[in-house]
Design an enzyme around this catalytic site. Structure first.
Site, PDB file in Angstrom:
ATOM      1  N   GLY A  16      80.172  64.104  14.647  1.00 53.56           N
ATOM      2  CA  GLY A  16      79.539  64.930  13.627  1.00 53.56           C
ATOM      3  C   GLY A  16      80.355  64.521  12.549  1.00 53.56           C
ATOM      4  O   GLY A  16      80.053  64.980  11.322  1.00 53.56           O
ATOM      5  N   ARG A  17      81.573  64.031  12.610  1.00 56.54           N
ATOM      6  CA  ARG A  17      82.443  63.487  11.370  1.00 56.54           C
ATOM      7  C   ARG A  17      83.065  62.190  11.614  1.00 56.54           C
ATOM      8  O   ARG A  17      84.426  62.115  11.413  1.00 56.54           O
ATOM      9  CB  ARG A  17      83.188  64.843  11.088  1.00 56.54           C
ATOM     10  N   ASP A  48      80.348  69.315   7.289  1.00 61.49           N
ATOM     11  CA  ASP A  48      80.138  68.660   6.108  1.00 61.49           C
ATOM     12  C   ASP A  48      80.931  66.948   6.351  1.00 61.49           C
ATOM     13  O   ASP A  48      80.512  66.039   5.455  1.00 61.49           O
ATOM     14  CB  ASP A  48      81.402  68.963   4.878  1.00 61.49           C
ATOM     15  N   ARG A  83      83.189  60.076  27.159  1.00 59.24           N
ATOM     16  CA  ARG A  83      83.856  61.466  27.368  1.00 59.24           C
ATOM     17  C   ARG A  83      83.063  61.790  28.577  1.00 59.24           C
ATOM     18  O   ARG A  83      81.838  61.346  28.993  1.00 59.24           O
ATOM     19  CB  ARG A  83      83.708  62.518  26.261  1.00 59.24           C
ATOM     20  N   ASP A 121      83.773  67.337  26.225  1.00 58.34           N
ATOM     21  CA  ASP A 121      83.557  66.448  25.295  1.00 58.34           C
ATOM     22  C   ASP A 121      84.946  65.897  24.630  1.00 58.34           C
ATOM     23  O   ASP A 121      84.965  64.823  24.161  1.00 58.34           O
ATOM     24  CB  ASP A 121      82.847  67.122  24.194  1.00 58.34           C
TER      25      ASP A 121
HETATM   26  P1  AMP Z   1      86.023  68.992  18.218  1.00 60.46           P
HETATM   27  O1  AMP Z   1      86.266  70.503  18.549  1.00 60.46           O
HETATM   28  O2  AMP Z   1      86.940  68.647  17.108  1.00 60.46           O
HETATM   29  O3  AMP Z   1      86.168  68.184  19.347  1.00 60.46           O
HETATM   30  O4  AMP Z   1      84.528  68.890  17.711  1.00 60.46           O
HETATM   31  C1  AMP Z   1      83.418  69.345  18.264  1.00 60.46           C
HETATM   32  C2  AMP Z   1      82.240  69.097  17.536  1.00 60.46           C
HETATM   33  O5  AMP Z   1      82.128  69.743  16.174  1.00 60.46           O
HETATM   34  C3  AMP Z   1      81.998  67.745  17.566  1.00 60.46           C
HETATM   35  O6  AMP Z   1      80.718  67.334  17.719  1.00 60.46           O
HETATM   36  C4  AMP Z   1      82.480  67.256  16.082  1.00 60.46           C
HETATM   37  O7  AMP Z   1      81.859  66.312  15.486  1.00 60.46           O
HETATM   38  C5  AMP Z   1      81.771  68.594  15.354  1.00 60.46           C
HETATM   39  N1  AMP Z   1      82.327  68.726  13.970  1.00 60.46           N
HETATM   40  C6  AMP Z   1      83.766  69.169  13.741  1.00 60.46           C
HETATM   41  N2  AMP Z   1      84.243  69.360  12.693  1.00 60.46           N
HETATM   42  C7  AMP Z   1      83.039  68.793  11.897  1.00 60.46           C
HETATM   43  C8  AMP Z   1      82.687  68.547  10.500  1.00 60.46           C
HETATM   44  N3  AMP Z   1      83.930  68.924   9.715  1.00 60.46           N
HETATM   45  N4  AMP Z   1      81.561  68.255  10.136  1.00 60.46           N
HETATM   46  C9  AMP Z   1      80.635  67.937  11.082  1.00 60.46           C
HETATM   47  N5  AMP Z   1      81.041  67.921  12.325  1.00 60.46           N
HETATM   48  C10 AMP Z   1      82.233  68.693  12.800  1.00 60.46           C
HETATM   49 MG    MG Z   2      86.162  66.393  19.955  1.00 61.65          MG
END
Ligand code: AMP
Ligand code: MG
Length: 483
Positions: A96-97, A129, A187, A256
Site C-alpha cells: 500500500g506504500r 496515503d 511472505r 504478512d
Molecule cells: P505493516 O503493518 O507496516 O506491515 O503494514 C500493513 C499494511 O498496511 C500493508 O498492506 C501496508 O502496505 C499498509 N500501509 C501501511 N502504511 C500505509 C500508508 N501510509 N499508506 C498506505 N498503505 C499503508
Molecule cells: Mg508489512
C-alpha cells in the site's frame, strides 16, 4: 528527451516477479516528489550488489531512489498479499506504500529485490496515503543495517531520501522514501492471498517461484511441497532464535511480515531490550502482548501453521506438514541454546548447562539488569582477580566454576565471548534521538549511530556513550508503527 536524463543502472536487472500472472501484482509508477534529497547511501551494499556503476552523484541518486526518475529497465509493481494481523485474517493487504522496482542479479547469480517504501498510493493503499514520514525511514535504515552487522538475516538499507514534502501523521512530518533490498518480498501472506481465493493455479505458481528462488534443492525431493515447508520452518526457527539471543523484539509478527526467505522484514515497532524482561512489549498497538519478547517462537510456529494450511491445498498429505511443523520447537531450542552457550562461553557440554542458562536469565530478570551490557560485563569478569566482589552473585560463582572445567584459557574465552556479545545495539532512545535530530534537519546523530553500529562487537572507546543503557529520563517505553 526524458530518456536522455534517465540514469543508467548498468547492472544485470531483471523482473521475474512482473512476469508472473497479472493477479500477483499491479503495475504502478511511484509518485513524483517535489524535492528529493539523498540523506543516506549505502556504498558498501551497493558494491556488494554490483551497483558500483550507479552514478555517484547525489542528485541523480536522489532522483532515482525517490522514484522520480527510473531507468527504463525497471518495471515497478505493487505486490498483492493477505495476512493474519494480530491473529485476524485480512484477505487483502498488499503493497500500500511500496513498489518493487525489480531484481538486481549479482555476478554470483544471487537475486535481490529493490523496493521503494513510501513511494505513494497503490490500489492496495486502502485509506492510507502511501507515503512515509522521515522517522520510519531513519528507523528502518538504522535497525536493518545494525541487524545485518549483528549477523542476523535481514532485509537491507540501500538508500534514504527526503522528499521535500510534508506528510500528515499525528503532526506534520517531513516525508521520506526508503530503498529496501531483500532476498525477495515473498511472505506467508502472499500464499494466504491465493489460498483464500481458492486459486490453486496461482498457489502452485507461487510455490514454484519461491522454491526456485530460495530453496531450489527441494524440487528434487519426493514431496517437494513438504520439503519446501520444512525449509521455511528451519529458517524461521533459526531466525527467531537469533533475535531472542540478541534481545530483539520484532513487535509485529503478522503473517504478512513473515518472510519465506527467513530474513527479518518490516522494522515497524521493533525494539531491543534494555533490561531483560521476558514478557516485554514496546509496540503501542500490541495491547494483549501477543508479540512480547518471550512469545516470539510460539508466534512464529503459529504463522508457519498458516503457511501449512495454504500448501495443503496443493495435495500433499496433511500429516507430513504436521510433522514438519512439530519440528519447529526442537529446532528453535537447538538454535537458541547454541547462541546462549556461545554467549556464556560454554565450549564443552555438561548436563546442567540448560539450568545454568536459565539461572542467568532469571538473575537478569530479578535484578532488572541490562541484557546486552550484562553479557559484556560477564566477559570482563574473566580477567578479575579471584577475590574481587561478585557482580552477578551466586550465578557468577557457579559460572566461574563451570568454565574453570574447560581447557581454554580465560583470555581465549574472553575473546570468543566478545565476538558474539555486542557492545552496541540500536537502543530505542538512541534511535529516537537520531530521528528527532533528523526531523530538525540534523543528520549527524543518524550518521554517527550508523557508523558505531557497523562494528557492534568492537569496543570503540570514543563512542562508549552509545553502549550505555538509557538514563531514566531517556527511556523509551513505547514504539510505533509509524505508518
Ligand atoms: P505493516 O503493518 O507496516 O506491515 O503494514 C500493513 C499494511 O498496511 C500493508 O498492506 C501496508 O502496505 C499498509 N500501509 C501501511 N502504511 C500505509 C500508508 N501510509 N499508506 C498506505 N498503505 C499503508
Ligand atoms: Mg508489512
Amino acid at each position: 528527451m526524458e530518456s536522455a536524463t534517465r540514469p543508467a543502472l548498468n547492472v544485470n536487472f531483471d523482473n521475474t516477479y512482473a512476469r508472473l500472472p497479472e493477479r500477483f501484482y499491479t503495475r504502478i509508477r511511484p509518485a513524483v516528489v517535489p524535492g528529493p534529497r539523498l540523506i543516506a547511501w549505502n556504498q558498501t551494499l551497493a558494491e556488494q550488489l554490483g551497483l558500483s556503476a550507479v552514478p555517484n552523484d547525489e542528485e541523480q541518486l536522489a532522483r532515482l531512489f525517490s522514484g522520480n526518475q527510473l531507468p527504463k529497465e525497471m518495471d515497478p509493481i505493487a505486490l498483492a498479499y493477505a495476512g493474519h494481523q494480530f491473529g485476524r485474517f485480512v484477505p487483502q493487504l498488499g503493497d500500500g506504500r511500496a513498489v518493487l522496482l525489480g531484481e538486481v542479479v549479482r555476478v554470483d547469480g544471487q537475486r535481490f529485490d529493490l523496493q521503494l517504501k513510501g513511494s505513494g498510493q497503490t490500489p492496495f493503499s486502502r485509506r492510507g496515503d502511501g507515503k512515509s514520514s522521515l522517522g520510519p525511514v531513519i528507523r528502518e535504515y538504522i535497525l536493518s543495517e545494525a541487524m545485518h552487522r549483528l549477523g542476523v538475516p535481514t532485509t537491507r538499507a540501500l538508500a534514504a531520501v527526503s522528499t521535500g514534502e510534508t506528510v500528515i501523521r499525528e503532526t506534520l512530518q517531513p516525508g521520506g522514501v526508503f530503498t529496501r533490498v531483500a532476498s525477495s518480498h515473498l511472505r506467508i501472506g502472499t500464499f494466504e492471498y491465493f489460498a483464500a481465493r481458492g486459486d490453486r493455479d496461482a498457489l502452485q505458481a507461487l510455490a514454484d517461484y519461491a522454491m526456485q528462488r530460495h530453496f531450489p534443492e527441494v524440487r528434487d525431493a519426493a514431496k517437494p511441497m513438504v520439503a519446501f515447508f520444512a525449509r521455511v520452518v528451519e529458517v524461521q526457527a533459526a531466525l527467531v532464535a537469533h533475535w531472542m539471543a540478541l534481545g530483539f523484539i520484532h513487535g509485529v509478527m503478522n503473517t504478512d511480515n513473515t518472510s519465506i526467505s527467513g530474513e527479518t522484514i518490516d522494522y515497524g515497532p521493533c525494539a531491543f531490550l534494555d533490561e531483560f524482561d521476558f514478557y516485554k512489549v514496546f509496540s503501542s498497538i500490541d495491547q494483549g502482548g501477543r508479540y512480547a519478547y518471550g512469545r516470539q517462537a510460539g508466534i512464529a510456529q503459529w504463522n508457519l501453521a498458516r503457511l501449512a494450511e495454504c500448501l495443503l491445498l496443493l495435495g500433499e498429505p496433511q500429516q507430513h506438514f504436521e510433522n514438519e511443523l512439530e519440528r519447529f520447537q526442537a529446532l528453535f531450542d537447538h538454535h537458541y541454546s547454541q547462541h546462549m552457550r556461545e554467549k556464556l562461553g560454554l565450549v564443552t557440554s555438561e548436563p546442567d548447562d540448560t539450568e545454568l542458562i536459565e539461572e542467568w536469565l532469571q538473575h537478569l530478570q530479578d535484578h532488572q539488569l541490562d541484557y546486552t551490557q550484562s553479557f559484556r560485563q560477564l566477559c570482563a569478569c574473566l580477567d578479575k582477580p579471584v577475590d574481587a566482589p561478585m557482580r552477578f552473585g551466586r550465578f557468577e560463582t557457579k559460572w566461574k566454576q563451570r568454565i574453570a572445567r574447560q581447557p581454554e584459557s580465560s583470555t581465549c574465552l574472553r575473546l570468543r565471548m566478545e565476538a558474539v556479545n555486542p557492545c552496541f545495539i540500536p537502543r530505542n532512545h538512541q534511535v529516537e534521538g537520531a530521528i528527532q535530530a533528523a526531523i530538525k534537519d540534523d543528520l549527524s546523530v543518524f550518521h554517527e549511530l550508523n557508523r558505531v553500529l557497523q562494528e557492534p562487537f568492537s569496543e570503540q572507546p570514543e563512542f562508549a556513550a552509545y553502549a550505555e543503557p538509557p538514563r531514566p529520563f531517556e527511556r523509551v517505553e513505547q514504539t510505533f508503527c509509524g505508518t
